[in-house]
Design a protein around this motif. Sequence first.
Motif, short mmCIF file in Angstrom:
data_model
loop_
_atom_site.label_atom_id
_atom_site.label_comp_id
_atom_site.label_asym_id
_atom_site.label_seq_id
_atom_site.Cartn_x
_atom_site.Cartn_y
_atom_site.Cartn_z
N MET A 1 0.85 -1.18 0.00
CA MET A 1 0.00 0.00 0.00
C MET A 1 0.89 1.24 0.00
O MET A 1 1.71 1.42 0.90
N PRO A 2 0.73 2.10 -0.98
CA PRO A 2 1.57 3.31 -1.03
C PRO A 2 1.15 4.29 0.07
O PRO A 2 -0.01 4.40 0.41
N SER A 3 2.16 4.96 0.61
CA SER A 3 1.85 5.95 1.65
C SER A 3 1.41 7.25 0.99
O SER A 3 1.83 7.59 -0.12
N SER A 4 0.53 7.96 1.69
CA SER A 4 0.07 9.23 1.15
C SER A 4 1.15 10.28 1.36
O SER A 4 1.90 10.24 2.33
N PRO A 5 1.24 11.23 0.45
CA PRO A 5 2.29 12.26 0.58
C PRO A 5 2.03 13.14 1.80
O PRO A 5 0.88 13.41 2.15
N ARG A 6 3.09 13.54 2.43
CA ARG A 6 2.97 14.46 3.58
C ARG A 6 2.55 15.83 3.09
O ARG A 6 3.02 16.30 2.06
N PRO A 7 1.68 16.49 3.83
CA PRO A 7 1.31 17.85 3.43
C PRO A 7 2.52 18.78 3.57
O PRO A 7 3.39 18.55 4.39
N SER A 8 2.54 19.80 2.75
CA SER A 8 3.64 20.76 2.86
C SER A 8 3.53 21.50 4.19
O SER A 8 2.48 21.51 4.83
N THR A 9 4.61 22.12 4.58
CA THR A 9 4.62 22.85 5.85
C THR A 9 3.50 23.87 5.91
O THR A 9 2.85 24.04 6.94
N THR A 10 3.24 24.56 4.81
CA THR A 10 2.23 25.61 4.82
C THR A 10 0.81 25.06 4.86
O THR A 10 -0.13 25.82 5.04
N ASP A 11 0.64 23.74 4.72
CA ASP A 11 -0.69 23.13 4.82
C ASP A 11 -0.96 22.56 6.21
O ASP A 11 -2.06 22.09 6.47
N ARG A 12 -0.01 22.57 7.07
CA ARG A 12 -0.18 22.00 8.40
C ARG A 12 -0.87 22.99 9.32
O ARG A 12 -0.49 24.16 9.42
N VAL A 13 -1.88 22.51 10.04
CA VAL A 13 -2.68 23.38 10.91
C VAL A 13 -1.83 24.05 11.98
O VAL A 13 -1.96 25.25 12.23
N GLY A 14 -0.95 23.29 12.63
CA GLY A 14 -0.12 23.87 13.69
C GLY A 14 0.76 25.00 13.18
O GLY A 14 0.91 26.03 13.83
N TYR A 15 1.33 24.80 12.00
CA TYR A 15 2.18 25.83 11.39
C TYR A 15 1.36 27.09 11.11
O TYR A 15 1.78 28.20 11.42
N LEU A 16 0.17 26.91 10.56
CA LEU A 16 -0.67 28.05 10.23
C LEU A 16 -1.14 28.78 11.49
O LEU A 16 -1.20 30.02 11.51
#
Length: 67
Positions: A1-16
């Motif tokens: 099963m392929p892993s899903s790509p990690r969201p970019s830093t700017t898409d992470r809720v904590g970062y935002l």
Amino acid sequence: MPSSPRPSTTDRVGYLLKRAQGSLNTAMSAALAGHGVTLPQCAVLVALEEEPGLSNADLARRAFVTP
């Protein structure tokens, strides 16, 4: 099963949220500076209005500074 790509830093809720907090602190500091008040001083005044009689240690915790 392929892993899903990690969201970019700017898409992470904590970062935002951290970026939003930084922007809010900058804007609040600028607005308060015009009145000769710092952000920690304002936090202490608000805390005292909400709960008169807080200890110095409690006030420091509310203002995110060391006692």
